[in-house]
Enzyme design. Structure first.
Site, PDB file in Angstrom:
ATOM      1  N   VAL A 119       3.435   7.438  35.209  1.00  0.00           N
ATOM      2  CA  VAL A 119       3.302   5.991  35.124  1.00  0.00           C
ATOM      3  C   VAL A 119       4.522   5.372  35.788  1.00  0.00           C
ATOM      4  CG1 VAL A 119       3.102   3.997  33.580  1.00  0.00           C
ATOM      5  CG2 VAL A 119       2.025   6.183  32.961  1.00  0.00           C
ATOM      6  N   CYS A 120       4.289   4.398  36.641  1.00  0.00           N
ATOM      7  CA  CYS A 120       5.385   3.650  37.261  1.00  0.00           C
ATOM      8  C   CYS A 120       6.305   4.612  38.035  1.00  0.00           C
ATOM      9  CB  CYS A 120       6.124   2.872  36.178  1.00  0.00           C
ATOM     10  SG  CYS A 120       7.235   1.579  36.777  1.00  0.00           S
ATOM     11  N   THR A 121       7.592   4.559  37.769  1.00  0.00           N
ATOM     12  CA  THR A 121       8.542   5.388  38.504  1.00  0.00           C
ATOM     13  C   THR A 121       8.608   6.822  38.000  1.00  0.00           C
ATOM     14  OG1 THR A 121      10.330   4.583  37.090  1.00  0.00           O
ATOM     15  CG2 THR A 121       9.974   3.434  39.182  1.00  0.00           C
ATOM     16  N   THR A 139       3.366   4.040  42.775  1.00  0.00           N
ATOM     17  CA  THR A 139       4.486   3.772  41.878  1.00  0.00           C
ATOM     18  C   THR A 139       4.644   2.266  41.795  1.00  0.00           C
ATOM     19  OG1 THR A 139       6.778   4.352  41.333  1.00  0.00           O
ATOM     20  CG2 THR A 139       6.305   3.823  43.641  1.00  0.00           C
ATOM     21  N   ALA A 172       0.749   2.696  39.342  1.00  0.00           N
ATOM     22  CA  ALA A 172       1.706   1.645  39.656  1.00  0.00           C
ATOM     23  C   ALA A 172       2.518   1.289  38.410  1.00  0.00           C
ATOM     24  CB  ALA A 172       0.968   0.423  40.207  1.00  0.00           C
TER      25      ALA A 172
END
Length: 331
Positions: A119-121, A139, A172
């Site tokens: 998730v995300c970074t 990301t 993202a």
């Protein structure tokens, strides 16, 4: 994995992680259990883990009690979810106390589990583990360039909500982890269960590919645009109108057309006509994905006037026709 056995999901915690990156997907899998029990199916078996166990402090200051990953060394793990951190650049660059051991563990586990996700970074950890080499990945939009520079062998998709490449899933920023979880739940148990979860969490059931991380309204709100917030909401509610020209919008904003055009472009970074166009485009995309209306009906409903005008807009902005878009993304 047998459908009769609970699917074990490990949510990996580490110092300075983002809390919602982890709890968004975790709540999604928990909510899926509400529907799975109704259907007489096994629920997800979810655990929060860390490399060594114990309390892990998130960037928000919340401390989570975790189990050591060693507890699951001999157990059948189905899915791993790795959250991100707003301090990911520091975590990746400053020594190996977190990044290297976590990446090493992920590399080993990826060979044994059915699915690894970020998730995300959290994508930075998957990339460091070698799991994204020659793969497309998502990301947080603000970290796309850094991820690409740090790991040039992968292909960062700056537009996607989430990306699936084989058994590796990336998403993202932050709340996109919920979209990721919904997609994985749908992949496991079908649309009925994922739609139940979306309704429980009061979120949209989103799809992958072609779905931008930035809605026009959200993007506008990130600019110095408070002056036009009410106008944007009004445009979104009146896209069917064919007279959304500068004169109409200027009158709604209580400005002269000339001054409105100048100030709008200065504050928003694009012309009023372009804003109307991309709002219509976003609405048309949603309708192509989720409605049974034909192309011409959608074109009129979104204010394009006719199918040909909408087709030209899709080609100009997405390089795809409305019909091909529907074939690819419609449910």
């Amino acid at each position: 994995m047998s459908i009769g056995r609970p699917r074990t999901v490990l949510f990996v915690a580490f110092p300075e992680m983002g809390l919602l990156d982890l709890t968004g997907p975790q709540t999604s899998f928990w909510a899926a259990g509400l529907r799975l029990r109704q259907l007489g199916l096994p629920c997800y078996d979810c655990h929060t883990v860390s490399l060594h166990g114990g309390l892990v402090r998130t960037v928000e200051g919340v401390e989570l009690q975790t189990r050591p990953v060693a507890d699951f060394a001999r157990k059948q793990v189905d899915t791993i979810v790795v959250p991100g951190s707003p301090h990911i650049a520091h975590l990746i660059a400053s020594g190996d106390s977190v990044a290297a051991p976590l990446a090493k563990w992920l590399g080993r586990m990826a060979k044994k589990v059915r699915r690894v996700s970020s998730v995300c970074t959290g994508a930075f950890f998957l990339a460091r583990a070698g799991l994204l080499e020659n793969k497309r990945a998502a990301t947080h939009w603000a970290m796309c360039d850094l991820l690409q520079r740090c790991f040039p062998a992968l292909n960062v998709d700056a537009d996607a909500i989430f990306v699936r490449e084989g058994n590796v899933w990336t998403s993202a920023g932050v709340t996109a982890g919920i979209d990721l979880a919904l997609a994985m739940i749908e992949d496991d148990y079908g649309r009925d269960v994922s739609l139940f979860v979306a309704r429980e969490l009061v979120v949209f059931l989103k799809r992958s590919g072609g779905q931008s991380q930035h809605s026009p309204l959200l993007q506008a709100q990130t600019e110095d645009s408070a002056l036009f917030d009410d106008l944007h909401a009004w445009i979104a509610a009146n896209l069917k109108r064919v007279d959304l020209n500068v004169d109409t919008l200027a009158a709604k904003a209580h400005m002269s057309p000339r001054n409105f055009s100048r100030v709008y472009k200065q504050k928003i970074g694009r012309t009023p006509a372009k804003s109307v166009e991309i709002m219509r485009l976003e609405k048309a995309r949603r309708m192509l994905e989720d409605s049974d209306l034909n192309i011409d009906q959608i074109a009129r409903e979104c204010g394009f006037g006719d199918e040909e005008h909408m087709r030209a807009t899709f080609q100009r902005n997405l390089n795809v026709s409305p019909r091909d878009y529907r074939k690819r993304f419609s449910r």
